[in-house]
Design an enzyme around this catalytic site. Sequence first.
Site, PDB file in Angstrom:
ATOM      1  N   SER A 172      23.325   4.626  -3.779  1.00  0.00           N
ATOM      2  CA  SER A 172      22.260   4.113  -2.920  1.00  0.00           C
ATOM      3  C   SER A 172      22.798   3.050  -1.958  1.00  0.00           C
ATOM      4  CB  SER A 172      21.126   3.583  -3.799  1.00  0.00           C
ATOM      5  OG  SER A 172      19.980   3.318  -3.051  1.00  0.00           O
ATOM      6  N   ASP A 186      15.029  13.704  -4.772  1.00  0.00           N
ATOM      7  CA  ASP A 186      15.252  12.302  -4.399  1.00  0.00           C
ATOM      8  C   ASP A 186      14.337  11.934  -3.240  1.00  0.00           C
ATOM      9  OD1 ASP A 186      16.223   9.795  -3.665  1.00  0.00           O
ATOM     10  OD2 ASP A 186      18.295  10.330  -4.101  1.00  0.00           O
ATOM     11  N   HIS A 192      16.512  10.081  -7.619  1.00  0.00           N
ATOM     12  CA  HIS A 192      17.404   8.986  -7.240  1.00  0.00           C
ATOM     13  C   HIS A 192      18.057   8.311  -8.443  1.00  0.00           C
ATOM     14  CE1 HIS A 192      18.776   6.554  -3.863  1.00  0.00           C
ATOM     15  NE2 HIS A 192      18.593   5.463  -4.586  1.00  0.00           N
TER      16      HIS A 192
END
Length: 367
Positions: free
Chosen positions: A173, A310, A343
Amino acid sequence: MALHSFSYYSQLPFIIIIFFFFHGEGGFSPSPEEVGICEAVVRPYGYKCQEFEVTTEDGYILGMQRIPVGRNGVIGGARQPVLLQHGVLMDGMTWLLNSPEQSLAFVLADNGFDVWIGNIRGTRSSNRHVSLTPSDRAYWAWSWDELVENDFPAMVDLVAKQTKQKLHYVGHSLGTLIALASFSEGRLVDKLRSAALLCPIAYLDHMKTKLGILAARLFVGEILSNLLGLAEFNPKGLEASKYLKILCSYPDVNCYDLLTAFTAFRDGALTKYNYGVNNIQRYGQSTPPVYNLSNIPNSLPLYLSYGGRDSLSDTEDVEHLLQDLKLHETDQLVLHYVQNFAHADFIMGVSAKQVVYDSMMAFFRQI
């Protein structure tokens, strides 16, 4: 919920995930804030662990952890260093939340890698400064651009100096955003063997959740400063709670969405911080410069892994990133798509080792 594919963490409300992160579960005692990550969660599993500190050029003192060998000791041959960089609102604990058989830091150590864990400024392992304290407004006067310019180089340099080797890098991320921005300016490329980007973040044009969109927009420094009276976002402070309450008060916003996006949403482009009328003084131009991702060296070995579920690193936005990388040498770019991963599954999923980590380690060994 398919337990074989997803960690239960990725199905929990965001607030609960943050509670676990800061306070731990039953097995995480004493807390890392008191004794450090090594003593709190690494050594109890039987691993050797070392705590390091490095000071950035702008005075932030960053804590780092090293797991130099696996639980069963040294595996034959040289151990390649790997630096792990967490995402926003998290710290190095990201890589240690599951069992040793499922947590990336432990998995890498047990498979012959020299593992280093980074913690950006403002996290519990990196909350000191040479002259400021977290209670000072000036301590939070930074954006993620400073992570690119100061934190990332400081951590990479420490690992390179300690190991006398080039290193592999793994970012999740925000950790991918920092790396991509850095590589686009030619920073640190000469010190890396490769970079593995899990849930790569460069563009947020197709983020699906309203909560994520609002969070990303509000995290732009100039808006956040006006909203909270802070120069930057302190994820551990009272203002963070106020921030989340404001987000959750918006109509049609579901605060049980998976993970929010506290990264840079800057009008569809990856740009540096917008200082408004001070852009001329800061940058010599009226608008903030763009991080041109097409400038990433085509020979840098890259491994990109992303998921079909995600809501933050959306597949269309990843495709946008891949357009910037279209001239990358084909044998130096590995794409790994996981249809049913969201995610958090890339770092907390109970099947992440089999689905992602094994492939990533194979990539490292080919470099």
